[in-house]
Motif scaffolding. Structure first.
Motif, mmCIF file in Angstrom:
data_model
loop_
_atom_site.group_PDB
_atom_site.id
_atom_site.type_symbol
_atom_site.label_atom_id
_atom_site.label_comp_id
_atom_site.label_asym_id
_atom_site.label_seq_id
_atom_site.Cartn_x
_atom_site.Cartn_y
_atom_site.Cartn_z
ATOM 1 N N ALA A 294 55.987 79.413 50.135
ATOM 2 C CA ALA A 294 57.190 79.193 50.948
ATOM 3 C C ALA A 294 57.335 77.737 51.368
ATOM 4 N N GLU A 295 56.223 77.092 51.725
ATOM 5 C CA GLU A 295 56.281 75.701 52.173
ATOM 6 C C GLU A 295 56.759 74.776 51.049
ATOM 7 N N MET A 296 56.295 75.033 49.833
ATOM 8 C CA MET A 296 56.709 74.213 48.692
ATOM 9 C C MET A 296 58.172 74.482 48.347
ATOM 10 N N GLN A 297 58.617 75.730 48.474
ATOM 11 C CA GLN A 297 60.023 76.051 48.214
ATOM 12 C C GLN A 297 60.940 75.228 49.118
ATOM 13 N N THR A 298 60.611 75.213 50.396
ATOM 14 C CA THR A 298 61.460 74.523 51.367
ATOM 15 C C THR A 298 61.567 73.040 51.053
ATOM 16 N N VAL A 299 60.435 72.419 50.719
ATOM 17 C CA VAL A 299 60.430 70.989 50.430
ATOM 18 C C VAL A 299 61.170 70.700 49.131
ATOM 19 N N ALA A 300 60.867 71.455 48.069
ATOM 20 C CA ALA A 300 61.449 71.184 46.752
ATOM 21 C C ALA A 300 62.963 71.331 46.763
ATOM 22 N N ARG A 301 63.462 72.260 47.557
ATOM 23 C CA ARG A 301 64.909 72.527 47.567
ATOM 24 C C ARG A 301 65.703 71.295 47.991
ATOM 25 N N MET B 124 54.023 66.373 46.437
ATOM 26 C CA MET B 124 54.882 66.819 45.336
ATOM 27 C C MET B 124 55.747 65.678 44.827
ATOM 28 N N TYR B 125 55.950 65.704 43.514
ATOM 29 C CA TYR B 125 56.834 64.749 42.844
ATOM 30 C C TYR B 125 57.774 65.549 41.959
ATOM 31 N N LEU B 126 59.082 65.389 42.167
ATOM 32 C CA LEU B 126 60.054 66.126 41.365
ATOM 33 C C LEU B 126 60.315 65.364 40.070
ATOM 34 N N ILE B 127 59.759 65.863 38.973
ATOM 35 C CA ILE B 127 59.859 65.206 37.676
ATOM 36 C C ILE B 127 61.233 65.407 37.056
ATOM 37 N N ASP B 128 61.750 66.634 37.176
ATOM 38 C CA ASP B 128 63.027 66.938 36.532
ATOM 39 C C ASP B 128 63.601 68.201 37.166
ATOM 40 N N LYS B 129 64.866 68.465 36.855
ATOM 41 C CA LYS B 129 65.557 69.630 37.390
ATOM 42 C C LYS B 129 66.599 70.059 36.368
ATOM 43 N N ARG B 130 66.765 71.355 36.177
ATOM 44 C CA ARG B 130 67.753 71.850 35.224
ATOM 45 C C ARG B 130 68.201 73.242 35.640
ATOM 46 N N GLN B 131 69.220 73.748 34.950
ATOM 47 C CA GLN B 131 69.702 75.097 35.215
ATOM 48 C C GLN B 131 69.137 76.050 34.169
ATOM 49 N N ILE B 132 68.673 77.183 34.626
ATOM 50 C CA ILE B 132 68.020 78.151 33.749
ATOM 51 C C ILE B 132 68.979 78.635 32.670
#
Length: 442
Positions: free
Chosen positions: A259-266, A286-294
């Motif tokens: 849950a903690e990672m979900q909140t931050v990543a969002r 955490m480092y956000l490398i990339d993001k895409r739509q499923i």
């Protein structure tokens, strides 16, 4: 974040961008001659050989730690302060202890990694970074205060651990067909929603060690913010099973994370670093490398046919002369009538032309991607570069749009699920080895 030389990650190994200087004549991955900057780092010269730890009878010397620390320092574009190096060395010692335990356990299970196998993999790393010249890589490693022997030892440890997992863990991992089908169905139901490719550095903590671990995590974040390599630091410091792949979780849906990672990543943007923050059992960076739509097409996966037109400048050219030539360059580029007119226009400018018919948008530097995605065939980007490196434009000559379905098939999903379970079991296996080990420290 800084990018590492291609191919190293496939072995879980890290070599600094400095190595690129040793092969300046090698082509870039997309052959378009787009300059990449590299930072030269300092050299250490360790020569004291004394035992620092003895692991089940195997000696780890101060020189071993120096050589492996040098690899980490060289992989980071930011300098590590002297006060920080001692903490880095302590973590490197822990990593060397784990590496020794892995090699010892493989030997106990009669799993042997032959010297010629290690040399072949070492040669593959050299081929991807030094044009197949292992002597150049040997010299580079020595120049940063490390050694070929240290890197080969790391290769041996990873190969031994891979084989141990395949024999002692993988056969006992079971993923049912029903589980795979259920996950694929959930992905289809989630079509169009976001998934995130996350890099993580997880540091275990107990109530007794919490304050010290938190302080270590803050120091790691400082180093990363100053240009340190996330991959290198994840490999050396993370307690997660993803450490072996530089902390890369791959693409995940947020609901699969704590849950903690979900909140931050969002709330993160691509390229953003966040942490440390507390999760059950420790702290996370955490480092956000990339993001895409499923299951949706990603425009960055489009394949482009490009022509790069470039001009260079004589050393010492005045600002006025350079500005005039850049202005002329821009006007000629604007006058070009499509890709068939490039060579003629280049000749009037004494410019060079490089063509590439298979360039993925995501493989190009981040600042250029938005411009290229907006181009129509026959249009070009604004000029980019500098007087020192040369000024270029890219003209779009063709585009193959990305396919809309990136869903894994059954076998791919099965392999992914098995891999995740093997990694978790391997982490427990290593903890047991630590608990049973006889370790003496000096």
């Amino acid at each position: 974040m800084s990018k590492f030389l291609a191919g190293i990650a496939s072995f879980g190994l890290v070599v600094s961008p400095v190595a690129a200087q040793a092969q300046a004549s090698a082509p870039t991955p997309n052959t378009l001659n787009i300059p990449e900057n590299a930072t030269l780092l300092g050299k250490s010269d360790p020569n004291i050989r004394r035992a620092t730890a003895i692991v089940n009878g195997a000696v780890i010397t101060g020189t071993d730690i120096d050589h492996r620390t040098a690899l980490l320092v060289a992989a980071s574009e930011g300098e590590i302060p002297d006060a920080e190096l001692q903490r880095v060395r302590e973590q490197v010692l822990r990593n060397l202890i784990d590496e020794t335990l892995k090699i010892q356990e493989a030997a106990a299970q009669e799993i042997v990694v032959e010297r010629e196998e290690i040399n072949r993999r070492y040669a593959q790393v050299a081929a991807q970074n030094f044009g197949s010249d292992t002597a150049k890589m040997d010299a580079y490693l020595a120049s940063i205060g490390s050694s070929a022997a240290s890197l080969k030892r790391q290769i041996e440890g990873e190969m031994a651990w891979e084989r141990l997992q395949r024999r002692e863990i993988a056969p006992f991992i079971n993923v049912s067909e029903e589980e795979v089908r259920e996950l694929l169905d959930r992905m289809e139901a989630s079509r169009g929603t976001d998934e995130y490719r996350i890099g993580e550095i997880y540091l275990e903590a107990t109530p007794e060690t919490r304050d010290a671990v938190l302080e270590n995590a803050r120091r790691i974040v400082q180093q990363l913010q100053q240009g340190g390599s996330f991959v290198a630091y994840a490999r050396q410091f993370s307690d997660a099973s993803t450490a072996v792949v530089g902390g890369d979780l791959g693409f995940v849906r947020l609901e699969t994370l704590p849950a903690e990672m979900q909140t931050v990543a969002r709330g993160m943007q691509v390229g953003q670093l966040v942490g440390p923050f507390e999760i059950p059992g420790g702290f996370e960076i955490m480092y956000l490398i990339d993001k895409r739509q499923i299951l949706m097409a990603d425009p960055r996966d489009s394949v482009l046919s490009l022509k790069q037109i470039s001009i260079t400048f004589e050393p010492g050219v005045s600002d006025a002369v350079a500005a005039g030539r850049i202005d002329e360059f821009g006007k000629v580029v604007q006058s070009m009538r499509g890709c068939g007119d490039v060579e003629r226009a280049a000749a009037t400018l004494n410019a060079t032309v490089v063509a590439n018919d298979a360039v993925k948008v995501r493989d190009l530097p981040d600042p250029l991607q938005p411009s290229l995605l907006e181009l129509q065939v026959g249009q070009s980007t604004p000029p980019f570069g500098s007087v020192e490196d040369g000024v270029s434009v890219l003209m779009l000559c063709g585009r193959d749009d990305a396919k809309s379905d990136n869903a894994p098939d059954f076998d791919e999903m099965l392999g992914q699920m098995e891999g995740e379970r093997i990694a978790k079991r391997a982490q427990r296996y290593l903890r047991d080895l630590r608990n049973d080990a006889y370790i003496e420290y000096n």
